[in-house]
Write a protein that holds these residues in place. Structure first.
Motif, mmCIF file in Angstrom:
data_model
loop_
_atom_site.group_PDB
_atom_site.id
_atom_site.type_symbol
_atom_site.label_atom_id
_atom_site.label_comp_id
_atom_site.label_asym_id
_atom_site.label_seq_id
_atom_site.Cartn_x
_atom_site.Cartn_y
_atom_site.Cartn_z
ATOM 1 N N SER A 93 -8.481 12.071 -14.207
ATOM 2 C CA SER A 93 -8.994 10.812 -14.768
ATOM 3 C C SER A 93 -7.999 9.667 -14.642
ATOM 4 C CB SER A 93 -9.373 11.025 -16.235
ATOM 5 O OG SER A 93 -8.218 11.434 -16.964
ATOM 6 N N CYS A 94 -7.101 9.723 -13.686
ATOM 7 C CA CYS A 94 -6.144 8.635 -13.526
ATOM 8 C C CYS A 94 -6.860 7.382 -13.014
ATOM 9 C CB CYS A 94 -5.011 9.039 -12.589
ATOM 10 S SG CYS A 94 -5.541 9.676 -11.016
ATOM 11 N N SER A 95 -6.221 6.244 -13.161
ATOM 12 C CA SER A 95 -6.884 4.983 -12.836
ATOM 13 C C SER A 95 -6.560 4.488 -11.428
ATOM 14 C CB SER A 95 -6.480 3.918 -13.862
ATOM 15 O OG SER A 95 -5.074 3.738 -13.830
ATOM 16 N N GLY A 96 -5.800 5.237 -10.661
ATOM 17 C CA GLY A 96 -5.403 4.783 -9.327
ATOM 18 C C GLY A 96 -6.552 4.732 -8.339
ATOM 19 N N HIS A 97 -6.429 3.813 -7.393
ATOM 20 C CA HIS A 97 -7.425 3.661 -6.344
ATOM 21 C C HIS A 97 -7.134 4.620 -5.182
ATOM 22 C CE1 HIS A 97 -9.046 -0.609 -7.306
ATOM 23 N NE2 HIS A 97 -8.837 0.093 -8.414
ATOM 24 N N ALA A 98 -8.158 4.866 -4.399
ATOM 25 C CA ALA A 98 -8.017 5.589 -3.140
ATOM 26 C C ALA A 98 -7.745 4.558 -2.053
ATOM 27 C CB ALA A 98 -9.301 6.356 -2.841
ATOM 28 N N TRP A 99 -6.845 4.878 -1.130
ATOM 29 C CA TRP A 99 -6.435 3.931 -0.097
ATOM 30 C C TRP A 99 -6.708 4.497 1.296
ATOM 31 C CZ3 TRP A 99 -3.896 -0.846 -0.960
ATOM 32 C CH2 TRP A 99 -3.713 -1.156 -2.301
ATOM 33 N N LEU A 100 -7.118 3.606 2.221
ATOM 34 C CA LEU A 100 -7.496 4.021 3.572
ATOM 35 C C LEU A 100 -7.154 2.927 4.578
ATOM 36 C CD1 LEU A 100 -9.121 5.909 5.551
ATOM 37 C CD2 LEU A 100 -11.155 4.637 4.839
#
Length: 146
Positions: A93-100
């Motif tokens: 449930s962390c608030s970090g975004h996924a990056w691509l």
């Protein structure tokens, strides 16, 4: 599998019939066994052939790959093939975004991000040379080459 069936049938026959009946039945099985074995092998071969056709990957699937990225109790994955790429959080449930970021037809895109996932679809579903995935802006990069 066929041998197990014949063995099980023979064991059952011993309980139902005399030893002579079992021997005569076994001789009859041997006499017709070649035909049954050939039919069984043909069925197994046909099944294997059909299975290979149904399971054979397409060209894009043949170069499909997934990497897993873990960060502070959250699980992310990066996935791509020649036509699509995605980074997404699958647990935690962390608030970090996924990056691509994607190299498509020789052009390297800028980093894009989203919550809980980010996706790129190439026009014509082809041309991705590699994709790069990370689980936060400053996290290490995992690269998938195609």
């Amino acid at each position: 599998m066929v041998a197990d069936i014949v063995r099980t049938t023979t064991i059952r026959m011993r309980h139902l019939y005399s030893e002579d009946d079992v021997k005569n039945g076994a001789n009859r099985l041997r006499a017709g066994g070649m035909i049954r074995r050939s039919a069984a092998m043909a069925a197994v071969s046909a099944g294997a052939f059909v299975g290979a056709i149904l399971i054979a990957p397409t060209a894009a699937q043949a170069h499909e790959q997934t990497v897993f990225l873990d960060r502070a109790g959250c699980g992310y994955y990066g996935w791509s093939n020649h036509g699509q790429a995605e980074t997404a959080r699958y647990s935690g449930s962390c608030s970090g975004h996924a990056w691509l970021r994607v190299n498509w037809n020789g052009n390297l895109s800028s980093w894009t991000h989203g919550l809980p996932s980010v996706r790129f679809t190439a026009p014509g579903l082809s041309g991705i040379a590699y994709s790069q995935h990370k689980s936060c802006e400053t996290c290490s990069v995992s690269t998938i080459l195609h």
